[in-house]
Design an enzyme around this catalytic site. Sequence first.
Site, PDB file in Angstrom:
ATOM      1  N   TYR A 167      -1.169   0.003   9.958  1.00  0.00           N
ATOM      2  CA  TYR A 167      -1.387  -0.641   8.663  1.00  0.00           C
ATOM      3  C   TYR A 167      -0.156  -0.476   7.769  1.00  0.00           C
ATOM      4  CZ  TYR A 167      -3.583  -1.558   4.101  1.00  0.00           C
ATOM      5  OH  TYR A 167      -3.888  -2.039   2.854  1.00  0.00           O
TER       6      TYR A 167
ATOM      7  N   LYS B 181       2.286  -3.470   6.419  1.00  0.00           N
ATOM      8  CA  LYS B 181       2.520  -3.709   4.998  1.00  0.00           C
ATOM      9  C   LYS B 181       4.007  -3.648   4.660  1.00  0.00           C
ATOM     10  CE  LYS B 181      -1.518  -4.469   3.119  1.00  0.00           C
ATOM     11  NZ  LYS B 181      -1.801  -5.751   2.424  1.00  0.00           N
TER      12      LYS B 181
ATOM     13  N   SER C 108       0.824  -1.214   0.000  1.00  0.00           N
ATOM     14  CA  SER C 108       0.000   0.000   0.000  1.00  0.00           C
ATOM     15  C   SER C 108       0.852   1.255   0.000  1.00  0.00           C
ATOM     16  CB  SER C 108      -0.893  -0.010   1.251  1.00  0.00           C
ATOM     17  OG  SER C 108      -1.494   1.244   1.470  1.00  0.00           O
TER      18      SER C 108
END
Length: 322
Positions: free
Chosen positions: A153, A157, A125
């Site tokens: 997050y 990632k 991402s």
Amino acid sequence: MRILITGGSGFLGTLLARRLLSSAVGVGGATPDAVSGLVLLDVVPPQPDLADDPRVTAVVGSLDDPDVLATIGESDAVVHLAGVVSGAAEADLDAGLRSNLDGLRALLDAVRTWRTPPVLVFSSSLAVFGRDPALAPLGVIADDTLPTPQSSYGIQKLIGEHLVTDYTRRGLVRGRSVRLMTVAVRPGRPNAAASSFLSGIIREPLAGVRAACPVDPDMPVALSSPSATLSGILRALEVTDAEWGSTTAMSLPALTTTPREMVAALGRIAGPEVASLVDWIPDPAIEAIVGTWPSRFSTPRAASLGLSPVPSFDDVITEFLS
């Protein structure tokens, strides 16, 4: 040709599955061939058209369940889309770690036992980049820009990218990590992603429902359409190791726009009455996440593989309507 898609019942997983079943694909530079087997692994069943296809095997369960992984068999390629989205990973650290890290680790350790290392496409991402308050503001993100994630997050990632790189270095998989931009417009209900509103401010008004934009109308954001995102994933799946090049992650091309420009495009295409259904209601929690993400990318590596950004947000809305 057999392919495994984790998160295969989700939005992108469903689109990818339908594309793979409808055309030949050449995994890792091989001669294009029809997909004879497609394994869709997810916590929910796939759409009926996919579940009824004799080439599809649906595996319902979580990657952190050894019994589930024991049923997937071996494949020529893996596309790993499963995971907890940005807002949910920030709200629940343990859930994010279980899905985004433990799930990936379990998948990699299952795959490393296969007789032939598969091509493995990992969906990372743009959230691996963030505005570190101790550093200079983010400028244009280049292919060699150092990731500085500012959310759970994004950190999860980035760790996933490094795991894929190490397993590739060891010859256990042929890994290709692609950094996805925010995908809009997504159909259906809003999800827990911090960027979900970027689809909602288009999708809901088109359905006659009011929608709220929780960030500054002039905040620049990096977007991609579903079809352009799918093209990036497929290209990563198909190229040779030499064409892919570095085992580090590759950013997919981005369209830079703002919520105000998005709503203006909505007005041009659907009319001012539809655009007026967007309310500008700040949400500091959402802005604190999305506001740290970069909005401008230079992606010559992706361009060398024939990938380009969506020309305009008008095109994104037109794609959604079609």
